[in-house]
Write an enzyme that holds these catalytic residues in place. Structure first.
Site, mmCIF file in Angstrom:
data_model
loop_
_atom_site.group_PDB
_atom_site.id
_atom_site.type_symbol
_atom_site.label_atom_id
_atom_site.label_comp_id
_atom_site.label_asym_id
_atom_site.label_seq_id
_atom_site.Cartn_x
_atom_site.Cartn_y
_atom_site.Cartn_z
ATOM 1 N N CYS A 197 14.907 -39.398 -96.231
ATOM 2 C CA CYS A 197 14.443 -38.317 -97.108
ATOM 3 C C CYS A 197 15.531 -37.950 -98.114
ATOM 4 C CB CYS A 197 14.067 -37.100 -96.266
ATOM 5 S SG CYS A 197 13.605 -35.656 -97.233
ATOM 6 N N ASP A 257 10.358 -30.333 -97.466
ATOM 7 C CA ASP A 257 10.472 -31.291 -98.565
ATOM 8 C C ASP A 257 9.162 -31.341 -99.342
ATOM 9 O OD1 ASP A 257 10.932 -33.424 -100.271
ATOM 10 O OD2 ASP A 257 10.478 -34.928 -98.731
ATOM 11 N N SER A 287 20.902 -45.231 -100.069
ATOM 12 C CA SER A 287 20.666 -44.433 -98.863
ATOM 13 C C SER A 287 21.509 -44.853 -97.665
ATOM 14 C CB SER A 287 19.183 -44.500 -98.487
ATOM 15 O OG SER A 287 18.393 -43.884 -99.480
#
Length: 644
Positions: A385, A351, A327
Site C-alpha cells: 500500500c 486508504d 516498494s
C-alpha cells in the site's frame, strides 16, 4: 755548389728529425701502454661486466597466472600454452607486404589485421606485435619450413588466459589485456613492481584486476648466452618463477548460469548473498560479454559492437547501475517507523487511494479503485500500500529516514572486492543543500516513502541491506572471493573472517517484518510466483517508475515506449520459518520489466528452488515482448507511483 753544401748541418738536421720521430713513436707507445693499463687493469672489472652483458642476456620469466575457481572447485579461468606469430615492425621494411606473404602460408583473416593495427596504434612501444595467435601444429610446421623468407617475423610460445564458460560471470571475472601506459603507473603502486618485468598482460576489470597481485605470481630470470646478432645459444643459469595464487570465489557457478539463463534477453541484475558470511553466491549483470575476446586484444569491430549496443553489455549493472528501488524499500521504512516509535504494528490508516499533501495528490500505484480501505502495517507490506508509506515517510522526515537507512548500506559503498563500485544517493536535507544549494521541501519526502524521488541505489546495496535484515542486523561485508589459495601448499587465506558491524534492532520488530514479508509470498503480491513452494521465503516486490507522469494521467504500459516502462524489482531471503537461519538473500531487477510480481519474482523462485532444494523448478516463460534496452534514470516529481 760545394761552397753552399754543409754536410755537418745536414747530419745534424737528420739526427734531429730521427730524434723527434723516435720521441713521437715512444710517446705513442707510452700512451697505448697507459691506455692498455687503464682498460685492462684499472677498468677491468667494469668492462668485464659490460662484456658479459653483451654475451649474456637476462631474460625475465613470468610465472603462471593463478587459476580462478568457484566455491565448489570448478575452474572458471585457466591458462593454456600456444604459439603466436609475431611481427617486429622496426625490423620489417614493408609490413603490409609481409602480412600478404604470410597469408599465403597461414590463414590471416581481416579481424587479425584489424587487431594487429589497433595494437600498433595503442601500444607503440611493443617490440613485436602478434598477427596470429593460437596457431595449429600444421600452421607452425608450415611457417617453420619457410621462416627464412620472413626476417623480423618470429614464432613465440606463450601462455594464454581462457574463460571456459564464455560469457558466464564475465562481470565478476573481468578479463586481462596488454599492459598500457596507465597500467604502468598502476604497477608502480604495487608492493613489488619488479615482479612485472617482462609482463605483457594485466587484469583490467573484475577480480582479474582487484586481485591482480595475488594472481600474477613472482617473476624469475634466465641467464642466456647470445651471439653478436642477439640469437640465444644456451641457458647458463635460471632463477625459477613462482605461480600466482589461486582465487576461490564465493560464487556458485551453476547458480550463476541458472540466473543468467532465466533472464534470457532481458537486461537487469541479480545478487544473491549468504547472510551469515557475506559470501556472494551469484553476481549477475545482463547482458554479459565474452571475456575471451579481450585476451589476444579485441578487434575494432567487436569493440565497436560492444560499445555502441543500446543494451550496454560492458556496464556492470549490479555494481555501477543506480536505480530507484520502488516498494522494496517499504519493509525497511516500516522497520524504521517501529524502531523510532512512529508506528505500532497495529497502527491503522484509511486508504482512499491517494495521499494529500500541500494541495497535491500522491496516488496509489496499484490496488483496487478507491484504495485498500483500512490498512495496518502488516497489510501495508503484504498488499504494498503506497498511501501507508506516504504517511510514514511524512511522519519520519527525510533526515530520520537517512540516519536509519545509512547503517544498512543504502547510499554507501559496501566495500565489495570489485573495483568501480558506485555509492548512489541516500537523500537528506544536507545532501540537497550541498548538491543543489536548495533547501529540502516536505513534499519531496513523500516519494521517498515508496523508494522513488531522489532515492538512487545500486542493486548491490539493496542485496546487502536485505542480507543484513535477514541476518538480524549483523552486517557482513559482501565479497566475491571467498579465499586465496597457495598453489604449492594448498593453504587457504579467508578474505572476510568476521562481521563488519552490528545494527541494534528490536527482535520483535524484526520478527514482525519477517512475518509480513513471508505473507507477501503466501497471500500477497508474489503469491503466484511462490505457489506450492515447500519452504517459506520472505519477500517484497517492487516497481520503480522510470519517467514521471502528470497528475491527470494514468500509467498504461501498452502506451509507453519499452525503454520508458517501469523497472521490476524483488527482494527475498529464505528459509524464513520461525527460528530458521536464512541461507540465501537476494535482490534482483529486470529493467523495464513492469510489475515486480510479473518479471522479477519468478526468477527469484527459480533461484530459491535450486539453492534450497537442489533442483530446477518448472520453467517460467518470460513475458512476451520483453524489452532489450539500456537503463533510463528515474525522474523525480510531485506525482509518485509504485506498484506491487
Amino acid at each position: 755548389m760545394k761552397l753552399l753544401r754543409n754536410p755537418e748541418r745536414e747530419v745534424f738536421h737528420f739526427r734531429l728529425r730521427v730524434f723527434v720521430a723516435s720521441g713521437l713513436v715512444l710517446a705513442g707507445f707510452a700512451f697505448l701502454f697507459l691506455r692498455f693499463a687503464w682498460l685492462q687493469v684499472i677498468r677491468h672489472e667494469d668492462f668485464y661486466a659490460r662484456a658479459e652483458q653483451n654475451r649474456i642476456a637476462l631474460v625475465p620469466v613470468t610465472g603462471n597466472r593463478g587459476l580462478i575457481k568457484d566455491r565448489n572447485g570448478e575452474i572458471i579461468a585457466k591458462n593454456y600454452s600456444a604459439y603466436t606469430l609475431e611481427i617486429a615492425p622496426n625490423q620489417v621494411e614493408n609490413v603490409e607486404a609481409t602480412i600478404d606473404e604470410l597469408s599465403r602460408v597461414i590463414q590471416i583473416e581481416g579481424r587479425d589485421r584489424r587487431r594487429f593495427h589497433k595494437l600498433i596504434e595503442d601500444y607503440k612501444r611493443l617490440d613485436s606485435v602478434p598477427i596470429r595467435t593460437r596457431l595449429s601444429d600444421e600452421e607452425v610446421a608450415r611457417f617453420a619450413a619457410q621462416r627464412f623468407r620472413f626476417p623480423g617475423v618470429e614464432l613465440r610460445a606463450r601462455l594464454f588466459r581462457q574463460y571456459p564458460l564464455g560469457e558466464t560471470a564475465s562481470h565478476v571475472l573481468g578479463y586481462i589485456g596488454r599492459v598500457s601506459p596507465g597500467d604502468e603507473q598502476r604497477i608502480d603502486q604495487f608492493s613489488n613492481p619488479a615482479d612485472y618485468n617482462g609482463t605483457e598482460y594485466i587484469g583490467k576489470i573484475g577480480v582479474e584486476s582487484s586481485y591482480e597481485e595475488d594472481l600474477h605470481g613472482t617473476t624469475g630470470f634466465e641467464q642466456v648466452e647470445i651471439t653478436a646478432g642477439g640469437h640465444p645459444v644456451r641457458t647458463l643459469a635460471r632463477t625459477p618463477s613462482a605461480p600466482g595464487r589461486n582465487l576461490i570465489l564465493s560464487i556458485d557457478i551453476r547458480l550463476q548460469e541458472l540466473v543468467e539463463k532465466a533472464f534470457g534477453q532481458r537486461r537487469g541484475a541479480l545478487i544473491a548473498i549468504e547472510p551469515d558470511t557475506g559470501d556472494v553466491l551469484a553476481f549477475v549483470s545482463k547482458p554479459t560479454f565474452d571475456p575471451n575476446l579481450f585476451v589476444d586484444g579485441i578487434d575494432p569491430l567487436s569493440w565497436e559492437g560492444l560499445n555502441s549496443s543500446l543494451d550496454k553489455p560492458l556496464l556492470n549493472r549490479a555494481l555501477r547501475g543506480t536505480y530507484p528501488i520502488g516498494s522494496t524499500y517499504k519493509p525497511f521504512l516500516a522497520l524504521a517507523a517501529l524502531e523510532l516509535g512512529k508506528r505500532r504494528p497495529d497502527s491503522v490508516i484509511n486508504d482512499p487511494g491517494y495521499f494529500w499533501y500541500a494541495g497535491h495528490e500522491f496516488r496509489e500505484g496499484g490496488g483496487p479503485k478507491g484504495g485498500f480501505g483500512r490498512v495496518d502495517m502488516h497489510k501495508s507490506i503484504v498488499v504494498s500500500c503506497d498511501t501507508y508509506y506516504y504517511s510514514v515517510a511524512n511522519d519520519l522526515g527525510v533526515d530520520a529516514i537517512h540516519d536509519f537507512m545509512q547503517p544498512f548500506g543504502f547510499g554507501q559503498l559496501t566495500g565489495i572486492d570489485l573495483e568501480g563500485e558506485l555509492a548512489g544517493v541516500l537523500p537528506s536535507s544536507d545532501w540537497k543543500e550541498r548538491r543543489f544549494h536548495q533547501k529540502w521541501y516536505g513534499g519531496e519526502t513523500i516519494s521517498i516513502g515508496i523508494g522513488q524521488g531522489y532515492n538512487s541505489f545500486t542493486l548491490l546495496q539493496l542485496a546487502h541491506a536485505t542480507a543484513t535484515l535477514a541476518n538480524g542486523g549483523v552486517v557482513m561485508k559482501p565479497h566475491v572471493v571467498r579465499a586465496v589459495e597457495d598453489p604449492r601448499t594448498g593453504e587457504l587465506h579467508q578474505t572476510v573472517p568476521s562481521e563488519s558491524s552490528h545494527i541494534r534492532l528490536n527482535s520483535r520488530n524484526l520478527e514482525f517484518i519477517r512475518e509480513a514479508m513471508v505473507d507477501v509470498n503466501l497471500s500477497g503480491t508474489a503469491h503466484a510466483a511462490f505457489l506450492g513452494a515447500p519452504y517459506k521465503a520472505a519477500g517484497k516486490t517492487g516497481t520503480a517508475q522510470v519517467v514521471g507522469i502528470a497528475q491527470n494521467e494514468k500509467y498504461d504500459e501498452r502506451q509507453v515506449e519499452e525503454r520508458h516502462r517501469d523497472h521490476s524489482l524483488y527482494i527475498a531471503f529464505a528459509p524464513a520459518e520461525p527460528g530458521a537461519k536464512p541461507k540465501i538473500a537476494l535482490a534482483l531487477l529486470v529493467e523495464n520489466g513492469g510489475w515486480g510480481a510479473m518479471a522479477a519474482a519468478p526468477i527469484a523462485r527459480q533461484v530459491m528452488d535450486y539453492y534450497l532444494l537442489g533442483k530446477l523448478p518448472a520453467p517460467v516463460a518470460p513475458p512476451s515482448g520483453a524489452p532489450s534496452v539500456e537503463p533510463v534514470a528515474a525522474a523525480s516529481g510531485v506525482v509518485a507511483k509504485a506498484k506491487p
